[in-house]
Design a protein around this motif. Structure first.
Motif, PDB file in Angstrom:
ATOM      1  N   GLN A   1      13.348   4.582  -9.755  1.00  0.00           N
ATOM      2  CA  GLN A   1      13.131   3.316  -9.061  1.00  0.00           C
ATOM      3  C   GLN A   1      13.622   3.444  -7.613  1.00  0.00           C
ATOM      4  O   GLN A   1      14.791   3.765  -7.390  1.00  0.00           O
ATOM      5  CB  GLN A   1      13.903   2.176  -9.757  1.00  0.00           C
ATOM      6  CG  GLN A   1      13.298   1.741 -11.072  1.00  0.00           C
ATOM      7  CD  GLN A   1      13.545   2.720 -12.210  1.00  0.00           C
ATOM      8  OE1 GLN A   1      14.652   3.238 -12.374  1.00  0.00           O
ATOM      9  NE2 GLN A   1      12.513   3.010 -12.985  1.00  0.00           N
ATOM     10  N   LEU A   2      12.737   3.229  -6.671  1.00  0.00           N
ATOM     11  CA  LEU A   2      13.151   3.226  -5.265  1.00  0.00           C
ATOM     12  C   LEU A   2      14.118   2.080  -5.030  1.00  0.00           C
ATOM     13  O   LEU A   2      13.865   0.938  -5.435  1.00  0.00           O
ATOM     14  CB  LEU A   2      11.944   3.056  -4.337  1.00  0.00           C
ATOM     15  CG  LEU A   2      10.914   4.174  -4.290  1.00  0.00           C
ATOM     16  CD1 LEU A   2       9.846   3.849  -3.257  1.00  0.00           C
ATOM     17  CD2 LEU A   2      11.568   5.514  -3.985  1.00  0.00           C
ATOM     18  N   ASN A   3      15.231   2.378  -4.380  1.00  0.00           N
ATOM     19  CA  ASN A   3      16.228   1.353  -4.106  1.00  0.00           C
ATOM     20  C   ASN A   3      17.279   1.974  -3.196  1.00  0.00           C
ATOM     21  O   ASN A   3      17.410   3.196  -3.134  1.00  0.00           O
ATOM     22  CB  ASN A   3      16.890   0.877  -5.403  1.00  0.00           C
ATOM     23  CG  ASN A   3      17.494  -0.514  -5.308  1.00  0.00           C
ATOM     24  OD1 ASN A   3      17.532  -1.104  -4.234  1.00  0.00           O
ATOM     25  ND2 ASN A   3      17.964  -1.022  -6.432  1.00  0.00           N
ATOM     26  N   ASN A   4      18.015   1.148  -2.482  1.00  0.00           N
ATOM     27  CA  ASN A   4      19.189   1.605  -1.750  1.00  0.00           C
ATOM     28  C   ASN A   4      20.285   0.568  -1.985  1.00  0.00           C
ATOM     29  O   ASN A   4      20.552  -0.289  -1.130  1.00  0.00           O
ATOM     30  CB  ASN A   4      18.906   1.776  -0.257  1.00  0.00           C
ATOM     31  CG  ASN A   4      20.046   2.478   0.464  1.00  0.00           C
ATOM     32  OD1 ASN A   4      21.185   2.467  -0.012  1.00  0.00           O
ATOM     33  ND2 ASN A   4      19.758   3.080   1.604  1.00  0.00           N
TER      34      ASN A   4
ATOM     35  N   ALA B   1      12.384   7.392   0.948  1.00  0.00           N
ATOM     36  CA  ALA B   1      13.678   6.941   1.449  1.00  0.00           C
ATOM     37  C   ALA B   1      13.517   5.761   2.398  1.00  0.00           C
ATOM     38  O   ALA B   1      14.283   4.782   2.340  1.00  0.00           O
ATOM     39  CB  ALA B   1      14.401   8.092   2.147  1.00  0.00           C
ATOM     40  N   LEU B   2      12.501   5.833   3.262  1.00  0.00           N
ATOM     41  CA  LEU B   2      12.257   4.715   4.175  1.00  0.00           C
ATOM     42  C   LEU B   2      11.814   3.464   3.417  1.00  0.00           C
ATOM     43  O   LEU B   2      12.228   2.339   3.743  1.00  0.00           O
ATOM     44  CB  LEU B   2      11.190   5.109   5.200  1.00  0.00           C
ATOM     45  CG  LEU B   2      11.572   6.215   6.191  1.00  0.00           C
ATOM     46  CD1 LEU B   2      10.417   6.479   7.148  1.00  0.00           C
ATOM     47  CD2 LEU B   2      12.835   5.840   6.967  1.00  0.00           C
TER      48      LEU B   2
ATOM     49  N   ALA C   1       0.823  -1.206   0.000  1.00  0.00           N
ATOM     50  CA  ALA C   1       0.000   0.000   0.000  1.00  0.00           C
ATOM     51  C   ALA C   1       0.861   1.262   0.000  1.00  0.00           C
ATOM     52  O   ALA C   1       0.533   2.253  -0.667  1.00  0.00           O
ATOM     53  CB  ALA C   1      -0.936  -0.006   1.210  1.00  0.00           C
ATOM     54  N   GLU C   2       1.981   1.232   0.732  1.00  0.00           N
ATOM     55  CA  GLU C   2       2.875   2.388   0.766  1.00  0.00           C
ATOM     56  C   GLU C   2       3.522   2.605  -0.598  1.00  0.00           C
ATOM     57  O   GLU C   2       3.617   3.747  -1.074  1.00  0.00           O
ATOM     58  CB  GLU C   2       3.932   2.194   1.844  1.00  0.00           C
ATOM     59  CG  GLU C   2       4.944   3.328   1.964  1.00  0.00           C
ATOM     60  CD  GLU C   2       4.359   4.624   2.506  1.00  0.00           C
ATOM     61  OE1 GLU C   2       5.137   5.537   2.823  1.00  0.00           O
ATOM     62  OE2 GLU C   2       3.116   4.756   2.607  1.00  0.00           O
ATOM     63  N   LEU C   3       3.959   1.538  -1.252  1.00  0.00           N
ATOM     64  CA  LEU C   3       4.546   1.671  -2.586  1.00  0.00           C
ATOM     65  C   LEU C   3       3.526   2.202  -3.575  1.00  0.00           C
ATOM     66  O   LEU C   3       3.844   3.052  -4.423  1.00  0.00           O
ATOM     67  CB  LEU C   3       5.083   0.322  -3.066  1.00  0.00           C
ATOM     68  CG  LEU C   3       6.292  -0.231  -2.321  1.00  0.00           C
ATOM     69  CD1 LEU C   3       6.633  -1.627  -2.846  1.00  0.00           C
ATOM     70  CD2 LEU C   3       7.505   0.689  -2.444  1.00  0.00           C
ATOM     71  N   LEU C   4       2.301   1.724  -3.474  1.00  0.00           N
ATOM     72  CA  LEU C   4       1.255   2.205  -4.370  1.00  0.00           C
ATOM     73  C   LEU C   4       0.984   3.683  -4.142  1.00  0.00           C
ATOM     74  O   LEU C   4       0.833   4.452  -5.099  1.00  0.00           O
ATOM     75  CB  LEU C   4      -0.021   1.391  -4.162  1.00  0.00           C
ATOM     76  CG  LEU C   4      -1.171   1.663  -5.131  1.00  0.00           C
ATOM     77  CD1 LEU C   4      -0.743   1.397  -6.570  1.00  0.00           C
ATOM     78  CD2 LEU C   4      -2.379   0.814  -4.771  1.00  0.00           C
ATOM     79  N   ALA C   5       0.977   4.093  -2.876  1.00  0.00           N
ATOM     80  CA  ALA C   5       0.757   5.512  -2.560  1.00  0.00           C
ATOM     81  C   ALA C   5       1.871   6.378  -3.129  1.00  0.00           C
ATOM     82  O   ALA C   5       1.636   7.513  -3.576  1.00  0.00           O
ATOM     83  CB  ALA C   5       0.648   5.704  -1.050  1.00  0.00           C
TER      84      ALA C   5
ATOM     85  N   ASN D   1       4.737  14.214   2.509  1.00  0.00           N
ATOM     86  CA  ASN D   1       6.069  13.861   3.007  1.00  0.00           C
ATOM     87  C   ASN D   1       6.710  12.747   2.180  1.00  0.00           C
ATOM     88  O   ASN D   1       7.389  11.869   2.707  1.00  0.00           O
ATOM     89  CB  ASN D   1       5.967  13.417   4.480  1.00  0.00           C
ATOM     90  CG  ASN D   1       7.273  13.587   5.227  1.00  0.00           C
ATOM     91  OD1 ASN D   1       8.148  14.334   4.799  1.00  0.00           O
ATOM     92  ND2 ASN D   1       7.402  12.903   6.345  1.00  0.00           N
ATOM     93  N   GLU D   2       6.525  12.814   0.862  1.00  0.00           N
ATOM     94  CA  GLU D   2       6.897  11.670   0.031  1.00  0.00           C
ATOM     95  C   GLU D   2       8.396  11.435  -0.053  1.00  0.00           C
ATOM     96  O   GLU D   2       8.823  10.289  -0.204  1.00  0.00           O
ATOM     97  CB  GLU D   2       6.290  11.803  -1.366  1.00  0.00           C
ATOM     98  CG  GLU D   2       6.761  12.979  -2.165  1.00  0.00           C
ATOM     99  CD  GLU D   2       6.073  13.020  -3.531  1.00  0.00           C
ATOM    100  OE1 GLU D   2       6.056  11.989  -4.221  1.00  0.00           O
ATOM    101  OE2 GLU D   2       5.558  14.088  -3.895  1.00  0.00           O
TER     102      GLU D   2
END
Length: 378
Positions: free
Chosen positions: A122-125, A62-63, A45-49, A56-57
């Motif tokens: 792409q979100l990643n760390n 980052a989290l 749900a957080e990824l979809l949001a 505070n995106e």
């Protein structure tokens, strides 16, 4: 020669992280181990949001990237455990190819954007993943292609050519994840490989199923098969300018969002949910059929991978719409549907480490071949 790489993929379906350990040492690649870790409902749900502007995106993104790296690390640990059981040590693995989670895809260049360039995110760390695994990590595969004027997608056609290409016939490969993408692999090795995004794959089908049944996907397409086609809704869904654009082209949840779907459904609010599910499934099928008919008509076979290969109703609709082609799962060709994209990013990591191009300009529209990805040493 030791030639092992790990590929990690979490796609637009947002269902989880797929990981494979691949041996590239032979004439034909071999998947040594494969692991999938589903995403928790709250993380999904957080990824979809985060696919749309939200409160505070930057902090939340980052989290989420850190959490994704931790999930990736657990998948890698499981793969390493299986590898050790087969006598393969961690030091034998060249690198981990970590795709990340796409939350924005805007590759089109416009004069209003800095340097006239688009972007893909792409979100990643990968730095954290390198710390957690002790392995070399390759990430950020798409941005160099975009910087070179390409779409940054699809990146899998070169890999599809390597594993599914034939010299005696043209082959079409259809990946149905959250978004569907087509690769057309000509039998003539001198002819360009074509690849582009067809449109929605499972994204809208899954979202509607979750909303009305509480299930994250329509198992086998049984719910869709129980409904009736709404021809007016189907016509409205297909009345989207993206479908008449010529390749190279790519898309994502930026266009085919839940807000887009809600607007399309507004005149059909009184219809039965199962009829809408049937129509959404037919929408995916029609978008794919049109793409294959327009650009892969010389093909004799359509190889389907991704989660959509398990949707029996969708596969039947594809076969009905493409009677001159044999529609098969990639499993019939030695690579299960949920392993194809992860294996592709293992291959792309290998390409990056060897300083070899990973894109095909004929598919992405980039100015030319480019080495893709940034390397984070162990």
């Amino acid at each position: 020669m030791l030639d092992y790489y790990i590929g990690l993929m979490s796609g637009t379906s947002l269902d989880g992280a797929d990981g494979v350990l691949v041996d590239f040492s032979g004439d034909k690649l071999r998947v040594v181990a494969a692991i999938t870790e589903p995403f928790a409902d709250s993380f999904r749900a957080e990824l979809l949001a985060l696919n749309t502007p939200t409160h505070n995106e930057l902090h939340r993104a980052a989290l989420a990237a850190n959490q994704l790296a931790a999930i990736y690390a657990r998948v890698v640990k499981s793969l390493l455990n299986e590898a050790r059981a087969q006598g393969i040590a961690a030091e034998h693995i060249g690198a981990v190819g970590a795709h990340g989670q796409t939350v924005r895809h805007q590759p089109q260049r416009t004069s209003a954007q800095a340097a006239g360039a688009g972007y893909t995110l792409q979100l990643n760390n990968p730095a954290l993943l390198a710390e957690l695994t002790g392995l070399n990590v390759v990430a950020d595969f798409r941005s160099r292609d975009v910087a070179a004027g390409g779409q940054g997608a699809p990146l899998v056609p070169a890999f599809h050519q390597r594993i599914f290409g034939r010299t005696d016939s043209t082959v079409a490969v259809l990946n149905i994840g959250g978004i569907s993408n087509l690769s057309v692999l000509p039998r003539d090795s001198e002819a360009p490989v074509l690849g582009f995004d067809c449109g929605p794959g499972n994204a809208l089908i899954d979202a509607w199923c979750l909303q009305h049944t509480g299930q994250p996907f329509d198992d086998g397409g049984a719910w869709a098969a129980s409904g009736q086609l709404l021809s007016g809704l189907l016509a409205s869904l297909l009345d989207e300018p993206y479908f008449v654009q010529a390749p190279p082209k790519s898309t994502g949840r930026d266009l085919f969002s839940l807000a887009w779907l809600a607007e399309k459904l507004r005149p059909f609010a009184a219809e039965r949910p199962e009829d809408i599910q049937n129509t959404l499934t037919e929408f995916t099928a029609k978008a794919c059929i049109s793409s294959v008919s327009s650009y892969g008509k010389d093909s004799k076979e359509l190889i389907v991978c991704g989660g959509g290969a398990f949707n029996r109703h969708l596969m039947q609709r594809l076969q009905a719409g493409l009677p001159s082609l044999q529609v098969t799962s990639s499993a019939a060709h030695g690579l299960p549907p949920l392993q194809v994209e992860a294996a592709a990013f293992a291959w792309l990591a290998r390409q990056a480490v060897e300083r070899q191009p990973g894109n095909l300009a004929s598919a992405t529209g980039a100015a030319g071949p480019r080495v893709l990805g940034a390397v984070y040493p162990a």
